[in-house]
Design a protein around this motif. Sequence first.
Motif, mmCIF file in Angstrom:
data_model
loop_
_atom_site.group_PDB
_atom_site.id
_atom_site.type_symbol
_atom_site.label_atom_id
_atom_site.label_comp_id
_atom_site.label_asym_id
_atom_site.label_seq_id
_atom_site.Cartn_x
_atom_site.Cartn_y
_atom_site.Cartn_z
ATOM 1 N N ILE A 63 51.928 61.933 42.362
ATOM 2 C CA ILE A 63 50.795 61.675 41.463
ATOM 3 C C ILE A 63 50.736 60.188 41.136
ATOM 4 C CG2 ILE A 63 49.911 62.069 39.114
ATOM 5 C CD1 ILE A 63 51.025 64.962 39.392
ATOM 6 N N GLY A 64 51.900 59.592 40.913
ATOM 7 C CA GLY A 64 51.964 58.157 40.655
ATOM 8 C C GLY A 64 51.457 57.338 41.825
ATOM 9 N N LEU A 65 51.801 57.750 43.052
ATOM 10 C CA LEU A 65 51.303 57.035 44.228
ATOM 11 C C LEU A 65 49.779 57.115 44.325
ATOM 12 C CD1 LEU A 65 53.895 57.818 47.053
ATOM 13 C CD2 LEU A 65 53.489 55.663 45.879
ATOM 14 N N PHE A 66 49.247 58.273 43.977
ATOM 15 C CA PHE A 66 47.788 58.425 43.965
ATOM 16 C C PHE A 66 47.174 57.476 42.938
ATOM 17 C CE2 PHE A 66 44.030 60.494 42.090
ATOM 18 C CZ PHE A 66 43.180 60.418 43.186
ATOM 19 N N LEU A 67 47.754 57.427 41.737
ATOM 20 C CA LEU A 67 47.256 56.519 40.699
ATOM 21 C C LEU A 67 47.430 55.056 41.118
ATOM 22 C CD1 LEU A 67 48.535 58.351 37.492
ATOM 23 C CD2 LEU A 67 46.200 58.283 38.397
ATOM 24 N N PHE A 68 48.500 54.766 41.856
ATOM 25 C CA PHE A 68 48.714 53.417 42.371
ATOM 26 C C PHE A 68 47.624 53.047 43.370
ATOM 27 C CE2 PHE A 68 50.627 50.773 45.779
ATOM 28 C CZ PHE A 68 50.788 49.596 45.063
ATOM 29 N N SER A 69 47.256 53.994 44.217
ATOM 30 C CA SER A 69 46.207 53.713 45.203
ATOM 31 C C SER A 69 44.862 53.445 44.524
ATOM 32 C CB SER A 69 46.073 54.869 46.205
ATOM 33 O OG SER A 69 45.516 56.012 45.585
ATOM 34 N N LEU A 70 44.668 53.995 43.333
ATOM 35 C CA LEU A 70 43.451 53.729 42.557
ATOM 36 C C LEU A 70 43.599 52.481 41.679
ATOM 37 C CD1 LEU A 70 42.606 57.364 41.412
ATOM 38 C CD2 LEU A 70 41.591 56.086 43.300
ATOM 39 N N LYS A 71 44.747 51.830 41.783
ATOM 40 C CA LYS A 71 45.068 50.629 41.002
ATOM 41 C C LYS A 71 45.050 50.895 39.493
ATOM 42 C CE LYS A 71 43.695 47.600 44.625
ATOM 43 N NZ LYS A 71 43.131 46.399 45.093
ATOM 44 N N ILE A 72 45.540 52.082 39.108
ATOM 45 C CA ILE A 72 45.635 52.462 37.702
ATOM 46 C C ILE A 72 47.020 52.147 37.146
ATOM 47 C CG2 ILE A 72 45.604 54.440 36.117
ATOM 48 C CD1 ILE A 72 43.406 55.643 37.889
ATOM 49 N N ILE A 73 48.031 52.267 37.996
ATOM 50 C CA ILE A 73 49.409 52.053 37.569
ATOM 51 C C ILE A 73 50.142 51.290 38.674
ATOM 52 C CG2 ILE A 73 50.251 54.262 38.475
ATOM 53 C CD1 ILE A 73 52.009 54.475 35.951
ATOM 54 N N ALA A 74 51.142 50.534 38.292
ATOM 55 C CA ALA A 74 51.908 49.738 39.267
ATOM 56 C C ALA A 74 53.004 50.584 39.913
ATOM 57 C CB ALA A 74 52.510 48.525 38.583
ATOM 58 N N ALA A 75 53.425 50.169 41.084
ATOM 59 C CA ALA A 75 54.439 50.913 41.830
ATOM 60 C C ALA A 75 55.776 50.952 41.092
ATOM 61 C CB ALA A 75 54.616 50.310 43.217
ATOM 62 N N GLY A 76 56.152 49.848 40.442
ATOM 63 C CA GLY A 76 57.414 49.816 39.700
ATOM 64 C C GLY A 76 57.420 50.816 38.556
ATOM 65 N N ASP A 77 56.271 50.986 37.913
ATOM 66 C CA ASP A 77 56.168 51.959 36.821
ATOM 67 C C ASP A 77 56.381 53.381 37.340
ATOM 68 O OD1 ASP A 77 55.563 49.871 35.088
ATOM 69 O OD2 ASP A 77 53.399 50.113 35.344
ATOM 70 N N ILE A 78 55.872 53.658 38.514
ATOM 71 C CA ILE A 78 56.025 54.991 39.109
ATOM 72 C C ILE A 78 57.493 55.270 39.414
ATOM 73 C CG2 ILE A 78 55.437 56.431 41.100
ATOM 74 C CD1 ILE A 78 52.907 54.573 41.334
ATOM 75 N N LYS A 79 58.147 54.310 40.046
ATOM 76 C CA LYS A 79 59.562 54.481 40.387
ATOM 77 C C LYS A 79 60.403 54.651 39.130
ATOM 78 C CE LYS A 79 59.230 50.760 42.877
ATOM 79 N NZ LYS A 79 59.505 49.562 43.649
ATOM 80 N N LEU A 80 60.080 53.880 38.112
ATOM 81 C CA LEU A 80 60.818 53.971 36.855
ATOM 82 C C LEU A 80 60.631 55.338 36.211
ATOM 83 C CD1 LEU A 80 62.549 52.488 34.746
ATOM 84 C CD2 LEU A 80 60.415 51.713 33.690
ATOM 85 N N LEU A 81 59.401 55.805 36.155
ATOM 86 C CA LEU A 81 59.104 57.103 35.551
ATOM 87 C C LEU A 81 59.823 58.232 36.297
ATOM 88 C CD1 LEU A 81 57.397 58.432 33.305
ATOM 89 C CD2 LEU A 81 55.586 58.697 35.000
ATOM 90 N N ALA A 82 59.744 58.213 37.618
ATOM 91 C CA ALA A 82 60.419 59.247 38.416
ATOM 92 C C ALA A 82 61.939 59.192 38.216
ATOM 93 C CB ALA A 82 60.070 59.091 39.891
ATOM 94 N N SER A 83 62.488 57.994 38.113
ATOM 95 C CA SER A 83 63.937 57.842 37.907
ATOM 96 C C SER A 83 64.378 58.435 36.578
ATOM 97 C CB SER A 83 64.331 56.365 37.955
ATOM 98 O OG SER A 83 64.057 55.824 39.210
ATOM 99 N N PHE A 84 63.621 58.176 35.534
ATOM 100 C CA PHE A 84 63.957 58.724 34.220
ATOM 101 C C PHE A 84 63.797 60.242 34.189
ATOM 102 C CE2 PHE A 84 63.332 54.511 32.015
ATOM 103 C CZ PHE A 84 64.514 54.523 31.296
ATOM 104 N N PHE A 85 62.749 60.755 34.850
ATOM 105 C CA PHE A 85 62.437 62.175 34.743
ATOM 106 C C PHE A 85 63.486 63.077 35.383
ATOM 107 C CE2 PHE A 85 58.595 61.528 32.589
ATOM 108 C CZ PHE A 85 58.163 62.774 32.152
ATOM 109 N N ILE A 86 64.421 62.508 36.117
ATOM 110 C CA ILE A 86 65.530 63.301 36.667
ATOM 111 C C ILE A 86 66.327 63.932 35.526
ATOM 112 C CG2 ILE A 86 67.731 63.128 37.910
ATOM 113 C CD1 ILE A 86 66.375 60.891 39.609
#
Length: 146
Positions: A63-86
Amino acid sequence: MNKWLVLWWLLLATISIYISYQDITKRTIPNKSCLLVAIVSIFISLEIQNSFDISYVLGIFLIGLFLFSLKIIAAGDIKLLASFFIAIKPQYAPMTLFIISLLGGFLGFSYYLKLKLFGRNCLINHGVPYGIPICIGCLFGIAASI
């Protein structure tokens, strides 16, 4: 609560301070920091016997990658969010996302006001350092999961 969990959480909080500093000053979230968050999150997840489903974290990432492709969120934010959600139990995910959204909205609005009041020159690096709300929200989510 076990003392190791508190120490792991404090380590995540310390890493989060570094990540927030990097995001404010350089508008980047280092990959090594995200990897470190993921490793600590795995240890916390194992300690609290959180039977996280990898598809759950993968779903957040996609979902983060999709939002990144729409330029809504940065790639680092996605990786960080996924890392925490573990380390966040699924029942606390909505609360965590709500905190992140609330803090992120407040941060975005304050940057908007600053831009309107002082002009574009007041912002050294353009964009909102969304790593800060992600770190704070996820630390609350992990604390609730513990």
